[in-house]
Design a protein around this motif. Structure first.
Motif, PDB file in Angstrom:
ATOM      1  N   UNK A   3      45.370 114.132  56.815  1.00 50.42           N
ATOM      2  CA  UNK A   3      45.005 113.561  55.524  1.00 50.42           C
ATOM      3  C   UNK A   3      44.300 114.648  54.716  1.00 50.42           C
ATOM      4  N   UNK A   4      44.720 114.807  53.466  1.00 48.64           N
ATOM      5  CA  UNK A   4      44.102 115.808  52.586  1.00 48.64           C
ATOM      6  C   UNK A   4      43.358 115.084  51.467  1.00 48.64           C
ATOM      7  N   UNK A   5      42.050 115.384  51.345  1.00 47.34           N
ATOM      8  CA  UNK A   5      41.186 114.721  50.377  1.00 47.34           C
ATOM      9  C   UNK A   5      40.586 115.746  49.425  1.00 47.34           C
ATOM     10  N   UNK A   6      40.600 115.416  48.157  1.00 47.80           N
ATOM     11  CA  UNK A   6      39.918 116.207  47.143  1.00 47.80           C
ATOM     12  C   UNK A   6      38.577 115.564  46.847  1.00 47.80           C
ATOM     13  N   UNK A   7      37.517 116.352  46.927  1.00 44.43           N
ATOM     14  CA  UNK A   7      36.197 115.915  46.481  1.00 44.43           C
ATOM     15  C   UNK A   7      35.946 116.668  45.179  1.00 44.43           C
ATOM     16  N   UNK A  45      47.265 116.891  41.243  1.00 48.54           N
ATOM     17  CA  UNK A  45      46.739 116.139  42.377  1.00 48.54           C
ATOM     18  C   UNK A  45      47.793 115.825  43.443  1.00 48.54           C
ATOM     19  N   UNK A  46      49.026 116.276  43.264  1.00 48.69           N
ATOM     20  CA  UNK A  46      50.099 115.891  44.175  1.00 48.69           C
ATOM     21  C   UNK A  46      49.823 116.202  45.638  1.00 48.69           C
ATOM     22  N   UNK A  47      49.096 117.273  45.918  1.00 49.91           N
ATOM     23  CA  UNK A  47      48.878 117.675  47.313  1.00 49.91           C
ATOM     24  C   UNK A  47      47.804 116.850  48.013  1.00 49.91           C
ATOM     25  N   UNK A  48      47.116 115.989  47.281  1.00 52.61           N
ATOM     26  CA  UNK A  48      46.023 115.219  47.865  1.00 52.61           C
ATOM     27  C   UNK A  48      46.454 113.785  48.151  1.00 52.61           C
ATOM     28  N   UNK A  49      46.021 113.292  49.308  1.00 51.73           N
ATOM     29  CA  UNK A  49      46.301 111.909  49.686  1.00 51.73           C
ATOM     30  C   UNK A  49      45.266 110.952  49.115  1.00 51.73           C
ATOM     31  N   UNK A  50      44.070 111.467  48.845  1.00 51.68           N
ATOM     32  CA  UNK A  50      42.977 110.643  48.327  1.00 51.68           C
ATOM     33  C   UNK A  50      42.032 111.531  47.533  1.00 51.68           C
ATOM     34  N   UNK A  51      41.227 110.885  46.690  1.00 57.12           N
ATOM     35  CA  UNK A  51      40.281 111.614  45.843  1.00 57.12           C
ATOM     36  C   UNK A  51      38.936 110.904  45.856  1.00 57.12           C
ATOM     37  N   UNK A  52      37.886 111.711  45.951  1.00 58.04           N
ATOM     38  CA  UNK A  52      36.523 111.235  45.730  1.00 58.04           C
ATOM     39  C   UNK A  52      36.039 111.989  44.494  1.00 58.04           C
ATOM     40  N   UNK A  53      35.602 111.243  43.494  1.00 50.10           N
ATOM     41  CA  UNK A  53      35.169 111.838  42.231  1.00 50.10           C
ATOM     42  C   UNK A  53      33.727 111.435  41.962  1.00 50.10           C
ATOM     43  N   UNK A  54      32.901 112.433  41.642  1.00 49.15           N
ATOM     44  CA  UNK A  54      31.502 112.134  41.398  1.00 49.15           C
ATOM     45  C   UNK A  54      30.918 112.903  40.245  1.00 49.15           C
ATOM     46  N   UNK A  82      41.060 106.139  45.708  1.00 54.77           N
ATOM     47  CA  UNK A  82      40.015 106.872  44.981  1.00 54.77           C
ATOM     48  C   UNK A  82      38.682 106.179  45.198  1.00 54.77           C
ATOM     49  N   UNK A  83      37.672 106.988  45.450  1.00 57.88           N
ATOM     50  CA  UNK A  83      36.296 106.513  45.538  1.00 57.88           C
ATOM     51  C   UNK A  83      35.483 107.271  44.506  1.00 57.88           C
ATOM     52  N   UNK A  84      34.498 106.602  43.919  1.00 60.42           N
ATOM     53  CA  UNK A  84      33.664 107.215  42.892  1.00 60.42           C
ATOM     54  C   UNK A  84      32.198 107.177  43.309  1.00 60.42           C
ATOM     55  N   UNK A  85      31.460 108.207  42.885  1.00 64.89           N
ATOM     56  CA  UNK A  85      30.018 108.164  43.077  1.00 64.89           C
ATOM     57  C   UNK A  85      29.318 108.725  41.851  1.00 64.89           C
ATOM     58  N   UNK A  86      28.133 108.193  41.627  1.00 65.44           N
ATOM     59  CA  UNK A  86      27.246 108.675  40.574  1.00 65.44           C
ATOM     60  C   UNK A  86      25.952 109.111  41.241  1.00 65.44           C
ATOM     61  N   UNK A  87      25.313 110.102  40.651  1.00 71.84           N
ATOM     62  CA  UNK A  87      23.965 110.461  41.096  1.00 71.84           C
ATOM     63  C   UNK A  87      23.077 110.405  39.867  1.00 71.84           C
TER      64      UNK A  87
END
Length: 174
Positions: A3-7, A45-54, A82-87
Motif C-alpha cells: 500500500x502506498x500512502x501520501x502524507x 496522485x495516481x501512484x498513491x492508494x490513499x492520502x492523508x492531508x493536513x 482520504x483522511x484529514x487532520x488539522x493542527x
C-alpha cells in the motif's frame, strides 16, 4: 501488494510537518510505503492508494496550500481513501476529546469524501513566523500542545484499515 500512502501537508512554522513526519514513520513501521510531501509540491496522485492531508488552522481556515491541494486534486481524492487532520488549538482541548472540523474544513471533507477528520493540538514556539503568531507568543499563549501518542494511535488505526486488519478503538482494543 504494498500500500502506498501520501502524507501531504501545509505548514508555516514546521509544527504540522512534525505531525506529518510522525504519521509517515508510523505507517512505515506498519509496512506501508508512505511518502511525506508539502501539499504545494505534489503533482499527480495516481501512484498513491490513499492520502492523508493536513494543515494548521489560522483564523478558522486551513493554510492556503492545503486548500489549493484539495481543490486541485478533488476528483483524484474522491476516488481513494482520504483522511484529514488539522493542527491548531493552543490549549489542551484537542487532547481532551474530538473536536469537529471548522466549517471550511468540513466542506472540504464533504467535497472529497474524506473518511475522517481529526484535530490535533497546535504548537507555536518563540521563533514563530508572522506578526500574529509573534503577538500570540508574546502574550504568553504559545506552546506545544501536540500529543504525539494520540497522533501515532490515529496513524496506526489508518494503517490497520489500509492493511485490512481488524479495527481497534483508540486504546488499541479490538
Amino acid at each position: 501488494m504494498t500500500v502506498k500512502v501520501l502524507v501531504a501537508y501545509a505548514t508555516k512554522n514546521r509544527s504540522t510537518a512534525e505531525i506529518a513526519r510522525t504519521l509517515t514513520e508510523v505507517f512505515r513501521k506498519q509496512g506501508i510505503d508512505a511518502e511525506m510531501r508539502l501539499a504545494r509540491d505534489v503533482g499527480e496522485l495516481q501512484v498513491y492508494d490513499a492520502v492523508v492531508l493536513g494543515s494548521p488552522l489560522y483564523e478558522g481556515q486551513w493554510h492556503k496550500d492545503a486548500r489549493r491541494f484539495a481543490k486541485r486534486h478533488r476528483e483524484a481524492l474522491a476516488g481513494r481513501p482520504v483522511w484529514l487532520f488539522s493542527s491548531g488549538p493552543l490549549d489542551e482541548s484537542a487532547n481532551e476529546g474530538d473536536l469537529p472540523p471548522v466549517p471550511s474544513v468540513r466542506r472540504i471533507s464533504i467535497r472529497i469524501q474524506a473518511r475522517e477528520h481529526v484535530t490535533f493540538g497546535g504548537c507555536l514556539s518563540d521563533d514563530a513566523q508572522g506578526w500574529m503568531a509573534r503577538m500570540i507568543v508574546k502574550a504568553g499563549k504559545g506552546g506545544d500542545f501536540r500529543d504525539f501518542e494520540q497522533i501515532s494511535a490515529w496513524a496506526q488505526r489508518i494503517g490497520a484499515t489500509l492493511l485490512g486488519e481488524p479495527a481497534t478503538d483508540r486504546g488499541g482494543q479490538p
